[in-house]
Motif scaffolding. Structure first.
Motif, short mmCIF file in Angstrom:
data_model
loop_
_atom_site.label_atom_id
_atom_site.label_comp_id
_atom_site.label_asym_id
_atom_site.label_seq_id
_atom_site.Cartn_x
_atom_site.Cartn_y
_atom_site.Cartn_z
N UNK A 8 132.45 -37.23 36.78
CA UNK A 8 132.95 -37.26 35.08
C UNK A 8 131.71 -38.21 33.94
N UNK A 9 131.81 -37.99 32.74
CA UNK A 9 130.60 -37.55 32.11
C UNK A 9 131.63 -38.41 30.32
N UNK A 10 130.91 -39.74 30.82
CA UNK A 10 132.60 -40.51 29.46
C UNK A 10 131.44 -40.99 28.67
N UNK A 11 131.37 -41.02 26.95
CA UNK A 11 130.99 -41.17 26.11
C UNK A 11 131.00 -42.85 25.16
N UNK A 12 130.88 -43.52 25.30
CA UNK A 12 131.02 -44.46 24.47
C UNK A 12 129.97 -45.38 24.03
N UNK A 13 129.97 -45.44 22.93
CA UNK A 13 128.92 -46.62 22.54
C UNK A 13 127.64 -46.69 22.60
N UNK A 14 126.73 -44.92 22.06
CA UNK A 14 125.55 -44.10 21.92
C UNK A 14 125.39 -44.72 23.06
N UNK A 15 125.98 -44.54 24.41
CA UNK A 15 125.52 -44.23 25.56
C UNK A 15 126.81 -42.95 26.76
N UNK A 16 125.83 -42.50 27.38
CA UNK A 16 126.79 -41.15 27.90
C UNK A 16 126.91 -41.96 29.91
#
Length: 50
Positions: A8-16
């Protein structure tokens, strides 16, 4: 023998957040394989501007 999967690749708050799974198997004399271990890792990757 080792096989790497990107689960998986999840982007949150400027982080991947990249989660990988590495399946490791021993090669047998008859040409088959036997599972040895599975390793799961999660990496936090910052954007280019960080």
């Amino acid at each position: 023998m080792t096989v790497l999967h990107v689960d998986s690749i999840v982007e949150r708050a400027g982080l991947a957040m990249v989660t990988t799974r590495c399946e490791i198997a021993a090669l047998l004399p008859d040409g088959g394989t036997e599972p040895v271990s599975t390793v799961t890792s999660t990496l936090a990757v910052r954007g280019e501007g960080a």
